[in-house]
Design a protein around this motif. Structure first.
Motif, short mmCIF file in Angstrom:
data_model
loop_
_atom_site.label_atom_id
_atom_site.label_comp_id
_atom_site.label_asym_id
_atom_site.label_seq_id
_atom_site.Cartn_x
_atom_site.Cartn_y
_atom_site.Cartn_z
N ALA A 174 7.89 4.64 5.75
CA ALA A 174 8.44 5.84 5.14
C ALA A 174 9.64 5.53 4.28
CB ALA A 174 8.83 6.83 6.22
N PRO A 175 9.79 6.32 3.20
CA PRO A 175 8.81 7.29 2.70
C PRO A 175 7.86 6.61 1.71
CG PRO A 175 10.85 7.53 1.50
CD PRO A 175 11.08 6.42 2.48
N ALA A 176 6.57 6.69 1.95
CA ALA A 176 5.61 6.06 1.06
C ALA A 176 4.22 6.59 1.36
CB ALA A 176 5.63 4.54 1.21
N SER A 177 3.32 6.37 0.42
CA SER A 177 1.92 6.74 0.63
C SER A 177 1.06 5.74 -0.14
CB SER A 177 1.63 8.17 0.16
OG SER A 177 1.87 8.27 -1.23
N ALA A 178 -0.20 5.60 0.29
CA ALA A 178 -1.11 4.66 -0.37
C ALA A 178 -2.53 5.13 -0.16
CB ALA A 178 -0.92 3.25 0.17
N GLY A 179 -3.38 4.76 -1.08
CA GLY A 179 -4.79 5.14 -0.96
C GLY A 179 -5.69 4.15 -1.68
N LYS A 180 -6.59 3.53 -0.95
CA LYS A 180 -7.57 2.63 -1.53
C LYS A 180 -8.90 2.84 -0.81
CE LYS A 180 -4.46 -1.14 -2.92
NZ LYS A 180 -4.14 -2.58 -2.76
N THR A 181 -9.95 2.37 -1.45
CA THR A 181 -11.28 2.53 -0.85
C THR A 181 -11.96 1.21 -0.59
OG1 THR A 181 -12.27 2.75 -3.05
CG2 THR A 181 -11.63 4.77 -1.92
N ALA A 182 -11.39 0.09 -0.99
CA ALA A 182 -12.04 -1.20 -0.77
C ALA A 182 -11.00 -2.30 -0.64
CB ALA A 182 -13.00 -1.52 -1.92
N LEU A 183 -11.32 -3.31 0.15
CA LEU A 183 -10.45 -4.46 0.32
C LEU A 183 -11.30 -5.72 0.32
CD1 LEU A 183 -7.73 -5.83 0.97
CD2 LEU A 183 -8.26 -5.48 3.39
N SER A 184 -11.04 -6.61 -0.62
CA SER A 184 -11.74 -7.89 -0.69
C SER A 184 -10.71 -9.01 -0.63
CB SER A 184 -12.55 -8.01 -1.98
OG SER A 184 -13.57 -7.04 -2.02
N VAL A 185 -11.03 -10.09 0.10
CA VAL A 185 -10.14 -11.23 0.21
C VAL A 185 -10.93 -12.51 -0.03
CG1 VAL A 185 -8.58 -10.09 1.82
CG2 VAL A 185 -10.51 -11.40 2.70
N ASN A 186 -10.24 -13.55 -0.39
CA ASN A 186 -10.85 -14.86 -0.55
C ASN A 186 -10.51 -15.73 0.65
OD1 ASN A 186 -12.01 -14.47 -3.15
ND2 ASN A 186 -9.99 -14.73 -4.08
N GLU A 233 18.74 7.57 10.65
CA GLU A 233 17.45 7.89 10.07
C GLU A 233 16.32 7.52 11.03
OE1 GLU A 233 17.12 5.98 6.34
OE2 GLU A 233 18.68 7.18 5.37
N GLY A 234 15.27 8.31 11.01
CA GLY A 234 14.09 7.99 11.78
C GLY A 234 13.23 6.98 11.05
N ARG A 235 12.09 6.64 11.66
CA ARG A 235 11.17 5.68 11.06
C ARG A 235 9.75 6.20 11.21
NH1 ARG A 235 14.61 2.00 13.94
NH2 ARG A 235 15.88 0.71 12.55
N ALA A 236 8.91 5.80 10.26
CA ALA A 236 7.49 6.13 10.34
C ALA A 236 6.71 5.08 9.56
CB ALA A 236 7.22 7.52 9.75
N SER A 237 5.50 4.79 10.04
CA SER A 237 4.64 3.83 9.36
C SER A 237 3.19 4.23 9.56
CB SER A 237 4.87 2.40 9.89
OG SER A 237 4.42 2.29 11.22
N ALA A 238 2.36 3.72 8.69
CA ALA A 238 0.92 3.98 8.79
C ALA A 238 0.17 2.81 8.15
CB ALA A 238 0.55 5.30 8.10
N VAL A 239 -0.98 2.49 8.70
CA VAL A 239 -1.78 1.40 8.15
C VAL A 239 -3.26 1.74 8.37
CG1 VAL A 239 -1.71 0.04 10.30
CG2 VAL A 239 -2.18 -1.10 8.12
#
Length: 329
Positions: free
Chosen positions: A72-84, A38-44
């Protein structure tokens, strides 16, 4: 000659080929090829590796966060990131990233692996600079595609305006762009970094080396790296080539060169070339039309041998009948 003897010999000759045909063993059907490695793929969308030094303590607080990191295989979607971050900004959450669009997708099958990241209208902040953005971008994308039989491709784009520490900058692909703001700090940006090898690809839209000293909100210094819009892939090994289908003892010894070659196209004989099968192929046996073209099949030697044997038996019976008739005369 006795008529009964003649009839028995004729019936034996006629019935012999039918019995031989029924006894011919069936050939194994060609196996469907299995998937190779299997191949591999990633995104950030965002990755930070920052150390935050505090004013009132001689300590460093690590700020290591990621947004929408997928494999892979996956997808994600956000518009904001807050951390403490402990001891920073009065304990209030630190808004590291805000964006109108922030998506990451990674897909893999037996022929192709792809990572894709898309970010629009993004603003990145670091502790101690709640109002002034470390960087603002209009739109950035990264894409890495690894396909079987083709050279891997890595692409990244930075579209529209870019502002660093409140200053609009023009990025250059020839090397890092440095932006220094007195009393605030310095940021070095690498634009659209891409790397490809024989089987891998990686693309990063923006990579920042940060060294700022805001001296505000209990923050003395922030140092480290920030990565925005990254995608990677590794080429799958692809489907395995199917092996030649095995044949039983009967199938490996019968038939001439012409017959074996024609049946090889149907994938039911071990004597001819075997075509590579795809996932949709069913490995069906050759049709009657193909057998008619060759004038024979792998059972021909059995029929011929059986017929010759039975003819010899019939001839013996005939001679025996004649001898009996002569003796009676």
């Amino acid at each position: 000659m006795n008529s009964n003897t003649f009839r028995l010999a004729a019936l034996a000759v006629a019935a012999g080929p039918v019995a031989l045909l029924a006894a011919v063993p069936a050939h194994a059907a060609p196996a469907t090829p299995t998937t190779g490695g299997e191949g591999r793929a990633s995104a950030v969308v965002l990755r930070t590796g920052l150390d935050v030094s505090l004013l009132n303590k001689s300590v460093q607080v690590p700020l290591k966060v990621t947004l929408n990191e997928v494999h892979a295989p996956a997808s994600a979607g956000k518009t904001a990131l807050s951390v403490n971050v402990d001891g920073v900004e009065g304990g209030a959450p630190v808004s590291v990233l805000r964006a109108d669009v922030a998506t990451a997708n990674a897909t893999v099958d037996e022929h192709r692996a792809e990572g894709h990241t898309n970010v629009a209208k993004a603003r990145i902040h670091v502790p101690g600079l709640p109002v002034l953005s470390l960087i603002e971008v209009e739109k950035v994308t990264s894409k890495a595609v690894c396909e079987v039989g083709r050279k891997p491709v890595a692409e990244s784009n930075v579209l529209g305006h870019v502002a660093v520490l409140g200053k609009k900058v023009t990025l250059s692909a020839g090397g890092p762009t440095r932006v220094a703001v007195p009393g605030v700090g310095e940021v070095s940006l690498d634009l659209s970094k891409t790397v490809t090898t024989e089987r891998t690809a990686a693309a990063t839209a923006l990579q920042l080396k940060v060294s700022v000293n805001p001296l505000n909100l209990n923050v003395a210094e922030v140092e480290g790296e920030v990565t925005l819009a990254e995608a990677t892939c590794e080429t799958p090994k692809g489907p395995k080539t199917p092996e030649k289908p095995g044949a039983t003892d009967g199938g490996s010894t019968g038939g001439g060169g012409d017959t074996g070659g024609d049946q090889g196209d149907g994938g039911t004989s071990g004597g001819g070339d075997v075509k590579t099968q795809t996932g949709s192929d069913t490995g069906t046996a050759p049709t009657e039309a193909n057998l008619a073209e060759t004038g024979g099949s792998s059972t021909t030697p059995y029929i011929a041998g059986g017929a010759a044997l039975l003819l010899a038996v019939g001839a013996g019976a005939t001679v025996l009948a004649r001898r009996r008739a002569g003796s009676q005369g």
